[in-house]
Structure formats: C-alpha cells, structure tokens
Scaffold this motif. Structure first.
Motif, short mmCIF file in Angstrom:
data_model
loop_
_atom_site.label_atom_id
_atom_site.label_comp_id
_atom_site.label_asym_id
_atom_site.label_seq_id
_atom_site.Cartn_x
_atom_site.Cartn_y
_atom_site.Cartn_z
N LYS A 28 61.02 40.45 3.36
CA LYS A 28 61.61 39.99 4.62
C LYS A 28 60.64 40.26 5.76
O LYS A 28 59.91 41.24 5.72
CB LYS A 28 62.92 40.73 4.89
N PRO A 29 60.69 39.40 6.79
CA PRO A 29 59.77 39.63 7.90
C PRO A 29 60.07 40.95 8.61
O PRO A 29 61.24 41.36 8.67
CB PRO A 29 60.03 38.45 8.85
N LEU A 30 59.04 41.57 9.13
CA LEU A 30 59.23 42.78 9.91
C LEU A 30 58.00 42.97 10.79
O LEU A 30 56.93 42.44 10.51
CB LEU A 30 59.45 44.00 9.00
N VAL A 31 58.21 43.74 11.88
CA VAL A 31 57.11 44.03 12.79
C VAL A 31 56.71 45.48 12.63
O VAL A 31 57.56 46.37 12.63
CB VAL A 31 57.52 43.76 14.26
N LEU A 32 55.41 45.71 12.46
CA LEU A 32 54.88 47.07 12.41
C LEU A 32 54.28 47.38 13.77
O LEU A 32 53.45 46.62 14.29
CB LEU A 32 53.81 47.17 11.32
N GLU A 33 54.71 48.50 14.35
CA GLU A 33 54.17 48.92 15.64
C GLU A 33 53.27 50.13 15.44
O GLU A 33 53.47 50.90 14.50
CB GLU A 33 55.31 49.36 16.58
N GLY A 34 52.32 50.27 16.34
CA GLY A 34 51.50 51.48 16.34
C GLY A 34 50.53 51.59 15.19
O GLY A 34 50.09 52.68 14.84
N ILE A 35 50.21 50.46 14.56
CA ILE A 35 49.17 50.46 13.53
C ILE A 35 47.83 50.60 14.25
O ILE A 35 47.61 49.96 15.29
CB ILE A 35 49.21 49.13 12.74
N ASP A 36 46.95 51.39 13.71
CA ASP A 36 45.64 51.56 14.34
C ASP A 36 44.78 50.34 14.07
O ASP A 36 44.30 50.15 12.95
CB ASP A 36 44.96 52.84 13.80
N LEU A 37 44.60 49.49 15.06
CA LEU A 37 43.82 48.26 14.90
C LEU A 37 42.39 48.44 15.39
O LEU A 37 41.63 47.46 15.47
CB LEU A 37 44.49 47.12 15.66
N GLY A 38 42.02 49.66 15.76
CA GLY A 38 40.67 49.89 16.26
C GLY A 38 40.57 49.51 17.73
O GLY A 38 41.59 49.42 18.44
N ALA A 39 39.35 49.23 18.16
CA ALA A 39 39.10 49.03 19.59
C ALA A 39 39.48 47.64 20.09
O ALA A 39 39.57 47.39 21.30
CB ALA A 39 37.62 49.29 19.88
N CYS A 40 39.73 46.68 19.17
CA CYS A 40 39.89 45.28 19.58
C CYS A 40 40.99 45.07 20.62
O CYS A 40 40.84 44.23 21.52
CB CYS A 40 40.12 44.38 18.36
N THR A 41 42.09 45.80 20.51
CA THR A 41 43.23 45.54 21.42
C THR A 41 42.85 45.76 22.88
O THR A 41 43.36 45.08 23.76
CB THR A 41 44.45 46.43 21.07
N SER A 42 41.96 46.69 23.15
CA SER A 42 41.53 46.85 24.55
C SER A 42 40.21 46.12 24.84
O SER A 42 39.97 45.68 25.96
CB SER A 42 41.38 48.35 24.88
N LYS A 43 39.42 45.94 23.83
CA LYS A 43 38.07 45.42 24.02
C LYS A 43 38.01 43.90 24.18
O LYS A 43 37.15 43.37 24.89
CB LYS A 43 37.24 45.82 22.79
N TRP A 44 38.93 43.18 23.51
CA TRP A 44 38.84 41.72 23.46
C TRP A 44 39.40 41.09 24.74
O TRP A 44 40.36 40.33 24.71
CB TRP A 44 39.54 41.16 22.22
N THR A 45 38.80 41.39 25.83
CA THR A 45 39.19 40.80 27.12
C THR A 45 38.57 39.42 27.25
O THR A 45 37.71 39.04 26.44
CB THR A 45 38.68 41.67 28.29
N VAL A 46 38.99 38.69 28.28
CA VAL A 46 38.43 37.36 28.53
C VAL A 46 36.91 37.44 28.71
O VAL A 46 36.15 36.68 28.11
CB VAL A 46 39.10 36.73 29.77
N ASP A 47 36.46 38.42 29.49
CA ASP A 47 35.02 38.55 29.73
C ASP A 47 34.26 38.88 28.46
O ASP A 47 33.23 38.29 28.17
CB ASP A 47 34.76 39.67 30.76
N TYR A 48 34.78 39.83 27.70
CA TYR A 48 34.11 40.24 26.48
C TYR A 48 34.01 39.09 25.49
O TYR A 48 32.94 38.80 24.93
CB TYR A 48 34.85 41.42 25.85
N LEU A 49 35.13 38.39 25.29
CA LEU A 49 35.14 37.26 24.34
C LEU A 49 34.18 36.16 24.79
O LEU A 49 33.44 35.60 23.97
CB LEU A 49 36.56 36.70 24.21
N SER A 50 34.17 35.88 26.09
CA SER A 50 33.27 34.83 26.61
C SER A 50 31.82 35.20 26.33
O SER A 50 31.02 34.36 25.92
CB SER A 50 33.44 34.70 28.13
N GLN A 51 31.54 36.45 26.54
CA GLN A 51 30.17 36.92 26.38
C GLN A 51 29.74 36.93 24.91
O GLN A 51 28.67 36.42 24.56
CB GLN A 51 30.13 38.33 26.97
N ILE A 52 30.59 37.44 24.05
CA ILE A 52 30.28 37.54 22.62
C ILE A 52 30.25 36.16 21.97
O ILE A 52 29.36 35.85 21.18
CB ILE A 52 31.32 38.43 21.90
N GLY A 53 31.25 35.33 22.33
CA GLY A 53 31.34 33.99 21.71
C GLY A 53 30.26 33.04 22.20
O GLY A 53 29.86 32.13 21.49
#
Lengths: 269, 269
Positions: A28-53
C-alpha cells in the motif's frame, strides 16, 4: 464527490529493516518522512541547478495548466537550455513564454512515463506536490485508456461522463521536500506540482526478474505472464466471434463471470 | 421491486410466413394466440388423458409448493400410474398424498430440462401458466448456478442476498389454453402452473447444426464455439495464476474489460 477518501499514512524515522519487514509487504502507498537524502534537499536550489545543468538543451512539456493530459495531449513540446528552463519553471509569472504567462513546464528524464509494473519511490527532493493514488482494485472505475485514466480533473470530475468514478477510493498525500512516497506496482497516481521542485523516481522489480519482459528497459510493458494470458484470451474471443451477436454476448458474459470467479482476489480490501 | 417490468407482446392470427419474416428475427419472447393446434385443446381433458395414458407408471416430482427448486431440490421423486397422476394433479386438495394435501405434481417427459441453447415454443394445450422471462443480457443480475437462477421467489426476492436482481428486466405473460409462447434460445424462464394443464415444448435449432454439440440430443450442452472459448480461457487463467494475487487480480480485471470491449454486444436494448 461521493467516493471514499483516505490519507496516505506517514511514517517517521523508519529503518530499512522495518520498511522491508513490516511496511513493504502490505503493498500500500505510504510516505516516509525524515529519510536521510543527503545534501540534495538543501543544495538543489534554482541557482545551483542552473549552474550545474548549464546550457544543454532539453526537450520539455509546456502546458497552460498544471495537469498534463497524456491522452488528449494538452501540452506542446518545446526546447530550452536547461538553466533557462529551471529559471522559468521557478517563476510565478513568465515574461518570456510559449503559450501564456502562467504556463507550466515539465521535464522528465526518461522520456516515457514508466508503466506501473514496477515498485516506485517518488523522492521529493525540493518543492511540493500533491499526489492522489488509486488502487489497482478500482481500475474498473477509472475509465482507462491504455494504462492511464481518462479522468484527469479528479477534483471536479465530469460524473455525467464518468459516473463510476465516484466509486474509486481516493488516497491522497502532500509531499514536501524530503518526503519519500512509496507507490506499489500497479497503483494509479495523479500528480500536481504545487511549486517548482525536483522529484526523483527510483523503480525496482518486486517480482523475480523472469516475470518481466526482458526487452523492457523502463518497465513500460506488461508482465510476461499477463501478456501471454491476453494473447490466449484473444484466441478465445476469436472462437466466440464465430457466433451470432446474441450468443456471443451471452457467452462473453459467462466468460467474465468465470474470470471473476477464478482469478479475482477474494480479499476485497 | 425496483426493476423494469414488461408484458410479453401478444399477436393474434399470425401466419407462419409473418412469424418467420417479421417476428422471429427480433429474438424476443412473444405469445401467439389463435394458432390452430388441432383438437387437443378441447380433447385433452382429465378423463381423456387418464383413459389414453392408462396405468403405465411414471416418475414425477412432488413438492409442497408450486415452484420447484432445481438447485436446492425442494421436491421428492415418486412414482404413480399415469391415470392416477392426472386425477390427483387436477384436484384442488388431495385425500391421498405424499407430503401434504396441497402438494403439487410435475411430470416432464424428457427427464432433464433442456438447457437454453435451442429456440422453444411452449404450447399451452390446456390449463394456465404464468411465465416470467429474463433476457440473456441480464444474466449478470440473476445469480446463476450453472444455467439456472438461484432467485426462485421472483415475486418477493431476498434482495439482501440478491441485490442485483432488482436490475433484471422482467418480461411476464399469462398463458391460457391455446397460447403458444416463443422462448428464444438463452432466455431464462420461470414458470408457475396456475391450474392443472398440459404444455408441450417444441425445440429447434436456430443456428446451423454444426454450431451445436453433436453428442447432445436434448440441447443440454453449450454451443461448440462457446465450449472451446471457455477451454481456451482456462488456459489463459492458468497462465495468469503464475502471478501473485495483486497482479493476477489486476490483469484479470483488464481481461474483463477486454472481453467487454471486444465481445459484448454494443446494442444495449
């Protein structure tokens, strides 16, 4: 709408072992919270993505509304440099646009939306989404065209056209940055992005790999046993087609009762 | 009961040519009145039948109520001399009886009730019957056990047990001596004798004879194309059975949609 509504349950701080042992087997579907996803959640800003991409050109879907319709195709394909796309997608109103100043952009990396034969983690890295899911058990209420529901405006469905849709049980959740939604194989999902964001889908095979079509890299094809069953069914229908209409109709209905009796799950949850 | 009710149409003085050309092709039940049935309608009295049939022993169904239930078997088999049977069956109350003074008798000459793959004239020679018919299109509302409906008390059905039965369209007629009811192949019929009488059924094949099972003298078996289709379907279901329950259920539902799309009549009358 008369249908039943459910919230997708949320679990915080679940370990891999707990998920595999207790949650995953429930399918069944479920949402997991607080999984350690690394730095991406704070790092992948508009500026960062524009620059990297950078300026690499990407093919995108552009639509006047947030809900893309892959049956009637209410979108156009356009090409933009990746950095430009990210900047535009993050704007409220566009000064440069293809259709309108409110147009929405959608980039998917794999081309076609993988069909639903694989299990899926939808990892919401940044931004917000609303996801509504429907059980495969309710497929008969969803007016499928191929593997997609024709009912797109699920919040205000045309019940004159889709009367059975009100019977479909609706499972809903809101995803924020850092949430991981488990979508079991075969579950239908309807996604609306509520703000600019990046989601990453991870697909994997739930069944032994021999169950899947070997030529099928992206999980677009039906399970081999299912494809074979439908091929055999077509032979049965060819035989039935020898009969005049009234007999064919009658025996087709008997075949349906037979399938319901033999192959439908007796577990009606 | 919420269901739709229809009277079976009655036609008087229809010629054979008119029937074959205009009525028969509609494949709907109808009552023919005023057909010349010869002397039987006046001649087949209780006395005449007793005299002609003599004392030859016959096996009969005896039940406490007029509605025989061939699923739960609410009757017993007994043996009586033919003349005795005729006399008893014509009585209001019995002084000699097996079960009760109100018991009902039923003699059928062919043993098993022929299944519904053949067309049928029910010729009411003497007495009165009430016949209720249901279209093969409504088979899904009739709670079939084999080819018979489990809903016997059609005038006061147990809708808690058989909720869909209220959707079945009910076609009703009263037959009096001399009436001929045309029952097209596959139509369900529920018959109550309202007084002692004799009915003669004439069955015939509507389709080319190669459509019917050659070993099937009394029309008890399904059409060959239908039997083959069900056998092939069983192979498809065997293939599907390789999959875990949730996948099997999902693809079984897809197969049902496929049958409905390909083999159901689009003519929803």
């Amino acid at each position: 709408m008369a249908g039943h509504r459910f919230s997708v349950p949320r679990f915080e701080g679940v370990s891999q072992e707990q998920f595999i042992e207790h949650l995953y087997p429930q399918r069944k579907p479920l949402v997991l919270e607080g999984i350690d996803l690394g730095a991406c959640t704070s790092k992948w800003t508009v500026d960062y993505l524009s620059q990297i991409g950078g300026r690499k050109e990407v093919k995108i879907h552009v639509a006047a509304v947030a809900q893309m319709d892959f049956i009637s195709k209410n979108f156009v394909y356009r090409t933009l440099p990746f950095d430009k796309l990210v900047q535009r997608a993050a704007e409220e109103k566009h000064t440069e646009f293809f259709i309108s100043e409110d147009e929405k952009y959608y980039l998917r990396s794999l081309g076609e939306d993988p069909r639903k034969v694989m299990d899926n983690f939808l990892i919401q890295v940044t931004g917000k989404k609303r996801v509504v899911l429907f059980s495969p058990r309710d497929a008969q209420y969803l007016y499928l065209s191929g593997s997609k529901s024709q009912v797109l405006n699920i919040d205000n469905p045309d019940l004159a056209k889709y009367p059975l849709f009100s019977k479909a049980r609706r499972y809903e959740c809101s995803l924020k940055a850092g949430d991981v939604l488990f979508i079991p194989a075969l579950w239908f999902h309807n996604v609306i992005s509520e703000e600019f964001g990046v989601g990453v889908n991870v697909f994997w095979k739930h069944l032994p790999s021999e169950c899947y079509d070997k030529t099928d890299t992206y999980g677009n094809k039906d399970l081999t046993a299912a494809s074979r069953a439908v091929q055999i069914l077509d032979r049965a229908l060819k035989t039935l087609a020898e009969l005049p209409e009234e007999y064919r109709d009658f025996y087709a209905r008997r075949m349906v009762l037979h399938i319901q009796d033999k192959a439908y799950s007796k577990n009606f949850e």
